[in-house]
Design a protein around this motif. Structure first.
Motif, mmCIF file in Angstrom:
data_model
loop_
_atom_site.group_PDB
_atom_site.id
_atom_site.type_symbol
_atom_site.label_atom_id
_atom_site.label_comp_id
_atom_site.label_asym_id
_atom_site.label_seq_id
_atom_site.Cartn_x
_atom_site.Cartn_y
_atom_site.Cartn_z
ATOM 1 N N ALA A 42 0.820 -1.207 0.000
ATOM 2 C CA ALA A 42 0.000 0.000 0.000
ATOM 3 C C ALA A 42 0.859 1.265 0.000
ATOM 4 C CB ALA A 42 -0.932 -0.004 1.212
ATOM 5 N N ALA A 43 2.031 1.199 0.633
ATOM 6 C CA ALA A 43 2.918 2.359 0.694
ATOM 7 C C ALA A 43 3.758 2.517 -0.566
ATOM 8 C CB ALA A 43 3.831 2.267 1.910
ATOM 9 N N GLY A 44 3.832 1.457 -1.369
ATOM 10 C CA GLY A 44 4.600 1.528 -2.601
ATOM 11 C C GLY A 44 6.091 1.600 -2.386
ATOM 12 N N VAL A 45 6.586 0.838 -1.412
ATOM 13 C CA VAL A 45 8.029 0.803 -1.157
ATOM 14 C C VAL A 45 8.529 -0.625 -1.298
ATOM 15 C CG1 VAL A 45 7.909 2.772 0.422
ATOM 16 C CG2 VAL A 45 7.744 0.439 1.343
ATOM 17 N N ALA A 46 9.820 -0.753 -1.499
ATOM 18 C CA ALA A 46 10.431 -2.077 -1.566
ATOM 19 C C ALA A 46 10.553 -2.665 -0.160
ATOM 20 C CB ALA A 46 11.810 -1.984 -2.211
ATOM 21 N N LYS A 47 10.556 -3.984 -0.097
ATOM 22 C CA LYS A 47 10.676 -4.635 1.205
ATOM 23 C C LYS A 47 11.982 -4.251 1.892
ATOM 24 C CE LYS A 47 8.849 -8.597 1.838
ATOM 25 N NZ LYS A 47 8.471 -10.046 1.880
ATOM 26 N N ALA A 48 13.056 -4.152 1.114
ATOM 27 C CA ALA A 48 14.337 -3.764 1.701
ATOM 28 C C ALA A 48 14.272 -2.350 2.268
ATOM 29 C CB ALA A 48 15.442 -3.852 0.651
ATOM 30 N N THR A 49 13.553 -1.475 1.587
ATOM 31 C CA THR A 49 13.393 -0.105 2.080
ATOM 32 C C THR A 49 12.620 -0.092 3.387
ATOM 33 O OG1 THR A 49 13.421 0.770 -0.171
ATOM 34 C CG2 THR A 49 12.485 2.185 1.536
ATOM 35 N N PHE A 50 11.570 -0.884 3.446
ATOM 36 C CA PHE A 50 10.786 -0.962 4.680
ATOM 37 C C PHE A 50 11.670 -1.384 5.849
ATOM 38 C CE2 PHE A 50 8.543 -3.384 7.869
ATOM 39 C CZ PHE A 50 7.436 -2.597 8.152
ATOM 40 N N TYR A 51 12.412 -2.474 5.668
ATOM 41 C CA TYR A 51 13.207 -3.000 6.775
ATOM 42 C C TYR A 51 14.409 -2.113 7.095
ATOM 43 C CZ TYR A 51 10.453 -7.241 7.115
ATOM 44 O OH TYR A 51 9.427 -8.114 7.328
ATOM 45 N N HIS A 52 14.817 -1.290 6.143
ATOM 46 C CA HIS A 52 15.862 -0.313 6.447
ATOM 47 C C HIS A 52 15.387 0.685 7.494
ATOM 48 C CE1 HIS A 52 19.030 2.662 5.934
ATOM 49 N NE2 HIS A 52 18.099 3.582 5.715
ATOM 50 N N HIS A 53 14.118 1.082 7.386
ATOM 51 C CA HIS A 53 13.572 2.065 8.319
ATOM 52 C C HIS A 53 12.955 1.418 9.558
ATOM 53 C CE1 HIS A 53 14.175 5.498 5.685
ATOM 54 N NE2 HIS A 53 13.665 4.810 4.676
ATOM 55 N N PHE A 54 12.405 0.221 9.392
ATOM 56 C CA PHE A 54 11.708 -0.447 10.498
ATOM 57 C C PHE A 54 12.156 -1.913 10.537
ATOM 58 C CE2 PHE A 54 8.907 2.834 8.721
ATOM 59 C CZ PHE A 54 8.802 3.670 9.810
ATOM 60 N N PRO A 55 13.122 -2.242 11.397
ATOM 61 C CA PRO A 55 13.652 -3.611 11.447
ATOM 62 C C PRO A 55 12.604 -4.667 11.794
ATOM 63 C CG PRO A 55 15.113 -2.075 12.572
ATOM 64 C CD PRO A 55 13.869 -1.325 12.267
ATOM 65 N N SER A 56 11.506 -4.267 12.415
ATOM 66 C CA SER A 56 10.454 -5.209 12.785
ATOM 67 C C SER A 56 9.107 -4.493 12.788
ATOM 68 C CB SER A 56 10.727 -5.803 14.173
ATOM 69 O OG SER A 56 10.584 -4.792 15.168
ATOM 70 N N LYS A 57 8.049 -5.267 12.809
ATOM 71 C CA LYS A 57 6.721 -4.657 12.877
ATOM 72 C C LYS A 57 6.533 -3.937 14.203
ATOM 73 C CE LYS A 57 1.777 -5.432 12.489
ATOM 74 N NZ LYS A 57 0.675 -6.400 12.298
ATOM 75 N N ASP A 58 7.035 -4.511 15.281
ATOM 76 C CA ASP A 58 6.900 -3.844 16.577
ATOM 77 C C ASP A 58 7.565 -2.470 16.567
ATOM 78 O OD1 ASP A 58 5.412 -5.821 17.726
ATOM 79 O OD2 ASP A 58 7.059 -6.716 18.859
ATOM 80 N N GLU A 59 8.698 -2.349 15.851
ATOM 81 C CA GLU A 59 9.351 -1.045 15.752
ATOM 82 C C GLU A 59 8.483 -0.069 14.949
ATOM 83 O OE1 GLU A 59 11.745 2.202 15.991
ATOM 84 O OE2 GLU A 59 11.659 0.402 17.235
ATOM 85 N N LEU A 60 7.797 -0.575 13.921
ATOM 86 C CA LEU A 60 6.867 0.270 13.170
ATOM 87 C C LEU A 60 5.723 0.732 14.063
ATOM 88 C CD1 LEU A 60 5.659 1.503 10.582
ATOM 89 C CD2 LEU A 60 4.650 -0.753 10.109
#
Length: 218
Positions: A42-60
């Motif tokens: 939905a955010a239109g980002v790559a998975k690697a980009t997501f985990y770069h900013h948020f290492p886990s869902k709890d951190e998000l």
């Protein structure tokens, strides 16, 4: 590292999109029911980009709570009035205004806390930090207004806030607004009204002057 010492990273377009997307989905559907893959898509980002900013869902989720807290602090800054009493009334009036809107789905902090039962969890610590900020805001405004027992009354107002954010989900909004108005009237010491403003606070709490609702504080 405690919630009090966590520093949010500098914003980036990708991180902002993820947070905005997560906030929308978490608020509408709940935290645990929304998966990371859905947020990424939905955010239109790559998975690697997501985990770069948020290492886990709890951190998000923790970042989501921190962002909601920052938005509420910014909103309170816009509500600062000529006196502490007027500011305190304006804060509760805004909550009543937002809570009576059709898009209201409860308090994001209360909603998220229900999904994280462990008080020691970083998400719960972030929620507790925000609640302390609310409580301290009430205390400081009460003290500046000359209240004789600002500390204990701030605790009472925090519980009023908790009841308010749940009450708008369960009760008639007009009844909740009236109850909040009566509660503040009983808690605050008498103060002679200024000419031409005798009904201002009552009108704010009752929602007689409708305003567009900013997308903050949910």
């Amino acid at each position: 590292m405690s919630a009090e010492t966590v520093k949010e990273p500098r914003p980036s377009p990708a991180r902002t999109r993820v947070l905005e997307t997560a906030a929308r989905l978490f608020y509408a559907e709940g935290v645990h029911s929304v998966g990371i893959d859905r947020i990424i898509a939905a955010a239109g980002v790559a998975k690697a980009t997501f985990y770069h900013h948020f290492p886990s869902k709890d951190e998000l989720v923790r970042a989501y709570i921190a962002e909601q807290g920052s938005m509420q602090r910014a909103m309170v800054d816009t509500l600062r009035a000529d006196s502490p009493r007027e500011t305190l009334t304006a804060v509760f009036a805004f909550m009543c205004e937002f809570g009576s809107g059709p898009g209201y789905r409860g308090c994001p902090f209360v909603n998220t806390a229900a999904e994280y039962p462990d008080p020691a969890h970083p998400v719960r610590k972030a929620i507790a930090e925000h609640r302390r900020w609310h409580r301290d805001l009430y205390r400081d405004l009460l003290a500046a207004d000359g209240h004789a027992d600002a500390e204990r009354t701030a605790d009472i107002l925090l519980l009023v806030r908790d009841g308010l954010v749940v009450g708008f989900d369960l009760d008639d909004p007009a009844t909740v607004r009236t109850t909040v108005q009566e509660t503040l009237t009983r808690i605050l010491p008498p103060d002679p009204p200024h000419p031409g403003t005798a009904t201002t606070d009552a009108q704010r709490i009752r929602g007689q002057s409708r305003k567009p609702k900013p997308e903050v504080g949910r």
